[in-house]
Each structure stands twice: as structure tokens, then as C-alpha cells.
Design an enzyme around this catalytic site. Sequence first.
Site, PDB file in Angstrom:
ATOM      1  N   CYS A  45      -2.301   7.995   4.767  1.00  0.00           N
ATOM      2  CA  CYS A  45      -2.382   7.781   3.462  1.00  0.00           C
ATOM      3  C   CYS A  45      -3.526   7.966   2.616  1.00  0.00           C
ATOM      4  O   CYS A  45      -3.838   8.393   1.434  1.00  0.00           O
ATOM      5  CB  CYS A  45      -1.878   6.345   2.933  1.00  0.00           C
ATOM      6  SG  CYS A  45      -2.686   5.306   3.968  1.00  0.00           S
ATOM      7  N   GLU A  73       0.902  -1.131   0.058  1.00  0.00           N
ATOM      8  CA  GLU A  73      -0.010   0.084  -0.047  1.00  0.00           C
ATOM      9  C   GLU A  73       0.796   1.129  -0.053  1.00  0.00           C
ATOM     10  O   GLU A  73       1.741   1.452   0.912  1.00  0.00           O
ATOM     11  CB  GLU A  73      -0.898   0.108   1.315  1.00  0.00           C
ATOM     12  CG  GLU A  73      -2.164   0.919   1.311  1.00  0.00           C
ATOM     13  CD  GLU A  73      -1.499   2.351   1.759  1.00  0.00           C
ATOM     14  OE1 GLU A  73      -1.385   3.231   1.133  1.00  0.00           O
ATOM     15  OE2 GLU A  73      -1.471   2.507   3.101  1.00  0.00           O
TER      16      GLU A  73
END
Length: 1000
Positions: free
Chosen positions: A794, A760
Site C-alpha cells: 500500500c 487502512e
Amino acid sequence: MVLQVQKSTYEAKTQEIAKQLLAATRENRSFFASLRDQMRWDDKLLAWAMGNPGLRVQLFRFIDCLPALRSKSEIAAHLKEYLGDESVELPAALKGILNFANPDSMPGQVAATTVATAVETLAHKYIAGENIKQVIKTVERLRKEKMAFTIDLLGEAVITEAEAQSYLNRYLELVSQLAAEAKTWTPIAAIDQANGEDIPQVQVSVKLTAFYSQFDPLDAQGSQERVSDRIRILLRHGQKLGAAVHFDMEQYAYKDITLSILKQLLMEEEFRSRTDVGITIQAYLRDSQQDLRDLIAWAKQRGYPLTVRLVKGAYWDQETIKAAQKDWSQPVYNNKAETDANFEALTQLLLENHEYLYSAIGSHNVRSQAHAISIAETLNIPRRRFEMQVLYGMGDKLAKALVDRGYRVRVYCPYGELLPGMAYLIRRLLENTANSSFLRQSLEERPIEELLAPPVVKDAEKLVKEIPASPRPRVSASSFFNAADTDYAEIEARERSQQAFQQVRKQLGKTYLPLINGEYQPTQENIDSLNPSNYTEVIGQVGLISVEQAEQAVQAAKAAFPMWQRTPVRQRAGVLRKAADLMEQRRAELASWIVLEVGKPVREADAEVSEAIDFCRYYAAEMERLEPGYNYDLPGEINRYYYQPRGVAVVISPWNFPLAIATGMTVAALVAGNCTLLKPAETSTVIAAKLTEILVEAGIPKGVFQFVPGKGSKVGAYLVKHPDVHLIAFTGSQAVGCRIYADAAIVQAKQKHLKRVIAEMGGKNAIIVDESADLDQAVVGVVQSAFGYSGQKCSAASRVIVLEPIYENFLRRLVEATRSLNLGETELPSTQVGPVIDATARDRIREYIEQGKAEAQVELELPAPDTGYFIGPAIFSEVPPNATIAQEEIFGPVVAVIRVKDFQEAIAVANNTNFALTGGIYSRTPSHIQLAQEQFEVGNLYINRTTTGAIVARQPFGGSKLSGIGSKAGGPDYLLQFLEPRTVTENIQRQGFAPIEGAD
């Protein structure tokens, strides 16, 4: 067994009075006969909403959106979108006016005018005026009808300090103008005097949260200081001009702090003798009886009475939904009968203590008011000490009947523009059209015995003793329950947090060593982990492993793998569940470590602990679900499809979710049967060491899990390339993730497998705000999404794409809301924006801000303390979509606000990056929401909510493009990445025969 609330000595009189009041309210023709005769559109809308639940939802959603629509064409288009759905059955009259093809056509314009006018008329039924001049006319009319008043100022949600100051100023002006008008009023004995005492002619009702934009129970002291300063100004102004001030009650989260602030303030010498002040109690709350008893005890100590407005409560749906989403106990009673019974119990308690608290009985239920009157008359309570209250536009006939009986009636009169007042209108419409509403039942002319019967509850005894709140109902077939975040509205929770900080601070500076093959190993190199809020403070010393120690860890994991692979899934899952229990027990402590080591604010740190707990429990359950595999048997043949672990896993975890993401990737690998090495980010190694302690205490076997802190460029790279490593789970930057992906693809000498990479890698996330958005909601959501944890998630929003018609208004409020945030050390409960992680990050973000100044206009750049790695939030406007600050991941509190002409362009701009992680949209236009669902290229799309805060098993998290590789964390297929499928087929025929299932 179903029981009636025990009949009190007041019941017979209650019935007698209630019948008289009800008869008085039914003197005119029935409501529905009136509707048929008048055929007014505003009345028809209400009648249709009562009769058709599906239409009711869509109609109210349209009404909520209506004030944001700026033209008849927009109104007509939204009418079609909300009410043109074939699943909604429309009355013939409504279907007729919607029979237009083009919103710009004459029929479309007529439809827009008709419905908009009807809604405006409807709003004016419940809103006493749009300005002070109109309100004064309303209250003068009420006074002629011998009714007193209290004025509530409707407005936008207070999300900036400028708005909080404006709220105070508007009330000061309101009191001044009403007091000036009052000098010309002829005294009316029924409402201006009682028992030889003058009663203030002017009264206003206010909400505490509107006095401070950052009002928060977590920051109880700071909120109290800021709010109290402004309340004192209002109270002094009111006393000077002879006006009373009443404090409304809002959502449950604010109840305890509201009562605490008012109790302390009204015990101050300056205000202690004031009797022209009021507080509200909501009967639908399970703990309202205890609150009232506490108020009575406090009032006895104070020595001077004040008024308690008793209401049933206006936020039932909101409270039940929030409790369900938070996995908290329900604070409200689950059905109306329980609330009605509690209201009567509170009424009796209040009136029987009339010498300490004056009563204001707020209800449109004839029985509720009759019950209060029966008590007051039986006890011969002086008229100064109680009054009846109704909402403007509701219960008008009941109010008149009460006045005719000689009681003081006060009408709660909200005023303000229709746009900010629409939320209030929706609450009134919901109340009017609900099946359980007394008003609706009365209008439908239900039998008198049914209307006036005592409320029935399942267990009257438990009701009085406060029924323990029930857990949230399941909304799916899943048996998984998320861990509940800490509710900092509870003083005990705040105290636990403070105690945890004290305990953690006693442990600062300790040394944490790697765990290799079940033993903590000394190292040649140590680093200090620093508090980013105060970089002179060492959180802990961490030993970094060498390449040689990394090799030992891999070999230990390789040796332990056969045993761990054969360990039953239930046993592996048991380790995870034990770890989850230990985290729950150490919740406040773990949150404190997160706050101190990585600079995350307290509430967000607590939510991270919840996520870590959820990962443990969810992946344990998921592995048990997957473990049996699948059977595809045929006669004479057995086919088995099942999963087996891959081997040695390396987990490389980030610093921004140092517990949750480290836990999620690690326990997923472990429960799948892989032996796992955890290499955390260097700036968050102490928290990873705490996770290690928990896993060891939970019973993870020797060699199965290794804690291997080290330099990413040296140890991390070595582990990624190691031929005995089977999979790498990584969360971090795009550059590092792509390098890992490339390195893992190279088959090393003696390597007999292809490595699996789960990565990720962040995002450049956008939120679209269109012209129909609720700007209160949108501004708050953008602020939280962009500046929560200083933009270091994020999933954080770093681009806001705003449609041109609302661009300026949105930008203005966004800037002011951001300016109102508190910037400081994250250990302080008042802090919303803390530091960034280290000096490197701080300096890189500063460079982006300078780049932004060359590309766009600076709307805001807040100053920041120099005691830590602080960066003040920065907002840029008129940002070109291809600008550097609109394309590159900044990972800090920097937002680019981009102007677009229409929604299609907004989607195109949103998709024009290399990332595809999260995205958001604030809109009340169904077609825009549908288009975003179809075309917004993100892994997680959030509609009318923040883009951060994904919850395990509800919003599985992960992206595509350059935002990630692999299935979503916290989702039903995440564990499959840590497993390899295998098929086994056996021919079970022997000499032409085979076992037959079920044969003897």
C-alpha cells in the site's frame, strides 16, 4: 582499566623512524601559517571546516549538492540556504560574500563563482584528473618523483547492467591507454624493479560491485557467476598488456562475498600463478584479523603470493549508522585508537608472513608507516614484498620522505568527472577535518610525543581476540528495541534460509482448519492456497467457515470476554512476548511460508517477520504503559481516568503483509483485552494459520482468539454487521473499506453500542525528484519503492513526479535500472521482482497497462514468465496528472512518470488524488524539503529514502483522506482505538474530614 597495546620488539625502532619521517614532513612552514599568507579560498574552506563543526556539516552538504546545480543562480541560492542559517556561525570573509539579496544579482554571481571555483580546486587536489589524458600527465609526474601509481575510476553508482558493462569497458580502455603510454616511459629502478624482479608499471584498482548491477550477498552464487565472468575479461586483458589489478574493499555487507569470489577465482588454473593481483583488508573491522589469517592460510594453499593492501577503512560513519538502523552489531571498532592498534597488529601479521602475501601499507599516519618499516627492516624483508601507499593529494610530504628513504611508494589516484567524484571528495574532506585525523593533528603541530605514541585501548587483550560487537546505541529515551532483520551477508543466514525452505516444502499440501472456541473445526468448504510463482503448487488446503460457524465464533468470544477483560495486563502482554519469541525462533520458516504463499522475495519476507515480532513486543509495552491510567486527584476527591477494552473485535487482514499486518491488528486487539476473530484474506490463509499456531502455543486462552477463514462477501460481511461485534480492524482496498465503514455505522437490532472502525485502504503514492536530487540515490529508491514486492504494498510508489531539468536523464536511468532487475520465482535468491498474488490481480494490472498505452508513452514493459502470475514492470512517461494510471490504485509493478516545471507544481500534482498514505521526495534543496514537510498531504513522508519499509516505533504507519481511518500502526496512540476511556470520581470526605496523604 586503560592499557597500552603491549610494546613489541619493534617499538623503539618505530619511534626512531617515525621521528625522522615526521621531521621530514615538517620542513616547510606550518599549514596554518601558509593559510594566512596564501589566503586561497579552497584552503580557507578546509580551515573553516576544521574550526567550526556546525559550518563543517552545512559546508559539506552544500559541496555534496554542488555538482547537481546547473547555473550560478542556483549555486548562489543554495549557498544562502545551506550557509545563511542563523544557527551557523560564519567567518567574516564567508559572511561577506553571502551578503546578497538576490541570487541573480552580480554579488550573487560573484559568490557562486568564488565558492564553486574553490570547491573545484579542492576536488582537483584529491582527484588525479577528469579524463585519461589528464591522468597520464599525473602519473608521469608521479613517476618523475619516483612514485608508482594505481588508478581508480570514479563514476556513478552502478545500478544498471548497461552501466556495469560500461564500467568494464572503461577499465579495459584505461589499461590499454596506460599500457601504450608505459612503452615510452624510462624504467625507474625504485618502483619498476625489486630483488631482480620486474614490477608492473601499470596498476588499476576496481570494485567488485561495479561489475554487476544486482550484486547481492543473498544471491551469492548468481553474483559470483556474473561478476567472475567480467573479472576474467579484465584479468586476461591486464596480463596481456602487463598491467596489475587490485580489488578494493567496499561496505561491510560485501566483504565476505568479495573475499569468497576472489579466492575461488584466483584458485582457477588460469589465474592461480598470477602475482600481479591484490586484495584489500580494512583494519577498522572487528573481524579483520580473522580475515587476514584466513587469507594467509589460503595463500599457502594457493602457492603463489598476491598483494594485500592494508587500510584503515573509509566508511566508518556509514557502517555505524547502518548497524544502528538495522539493530545489528557494530562491525567496526568504536574509536580510532582501537582501529590504529588493530592496524599495527595486522601490519605485523602481514609482514611476518611476507613469503605468502605481499604488503601494501596504506596510511597517512607517520607512526603506522614507521611501524611497518621497523618490522620490515628488522626482519630484512625483501623489497619486492612490501610497499607503502598513500592517497593522491594526501600525505604528499610523507610520501616524499618515504621515497627519500628508498622505499617503494604507490599513490592511489582516483579519476573521473567531479559530479560522480563528489562522494569521494566528501570522504577525503571528512578524513582531513576530523579531530582524530593524524593529518589534522600533525598540521596543528601537536607535540611529537603525542603524535607518535602507541595507540591506547581499554583492553589490549580483548582487542587481539576480537572484541564482540556492541549493540546499537539508543537514539531516544524509549526502551523499545526492534527485532533485527536477518543479515544475509552471513553465509550461516543463507544456509538457514535454504534449510527452512526444505523443511517447509515437506509440509506443503496440509489442511488447515478454523479455530473456534479453542478447537479446530471441520468445514464443509475447502480451498487450495497456491504458490503465485508456480500456480500448480498447492501450499495448503484451508477450511472456510460457514455463517453458522461464524456465529459460534462470535458467541465464544462474547462468552470469553469477561474473563479476558479481567486478566491482568501483564499477563496479556506476556502472551504477546511469548508469541514474539516463538516467531524469532521460527523466523526462517515463517519467511519461507510468506515467500511461497504470497510470492514475496526472501529479504522482504524476513523483514515482515521482524515487523510482526515488533508489533507483539511494542504493543505489549504500550499496553503496560497505558494500563495505570491517570490520576487527577484533589483534596477530598479521587479522580481516576483509565482504559477498558471494547468487547469483541473482528480483524480482517490483507494478503500483501499476511503475517505482519495480521499480527499487528490481532495482538493490538488482544492485549487491549478484546476477544478477537481473525479473518485473513483467502490467498494468505496458511500464513494466518501459522500465526494461530503461535498464539495458541504462546498461551492464548480458549475462546479469546478465533481463527475464522471464510469468504469475505459472506462471512466477512456477516461479522461486520453482527450486533455483538464492537470494533473492526481492516486493511485492504478502498472499495471494501468504505463498504465496511458504511455497514458498521448501521445500528443493528439489539446492538447497544456504536462500532469502531480502523481501516487502512491503500494509496496512490508519489515520489518527487527535483533538480538537486542525488540521482544515484533517487533512481535506486524509486525502483525499490515501485517494484519491491511487485508494487503490491500500500506504500508502493506508483507515481514519480520529476522536475523538467532532469526529467530525461532520470527517466533514462530509471528505465535501465528497471530493465536490469531479475524477474522470477521469489524462492530464488536472485529474484527482485516476483509474481502478483493471483490471476485476477494479474489480469486487472494488464488492463491498466493497456489503459496506460492509450494515455501516455510506454518506456518499458518487461516480458514475464507464464509459469506463475507474473507481470513485467512497466514504466510510462509523459503521463498527464489526471490520467487513469496516475489516479487509480493499480497495486502492481506499474509506474507513471510525470513531468512538472517547478517544485510547487510537483506538490500540487502529488496532492491531486483521493489518497494520502505515503509520499517521498528526493532533494538536496532545504527550502524544497521544508515545503514538502508543510504541504505534501500524506500520512508518512519520506525524504531521500524509499517510501516503503516503515518500522514499528520509528515510522508509525497510516494515512488520511481515502487512505485510512484511525491512528498509525506501530505508534504511541494506536492501542487507544481498541480501548474505551472511563473516568471514576469518588468523594472521600466524611463528616467534614478526608484522608490526608502522608498523615500519621
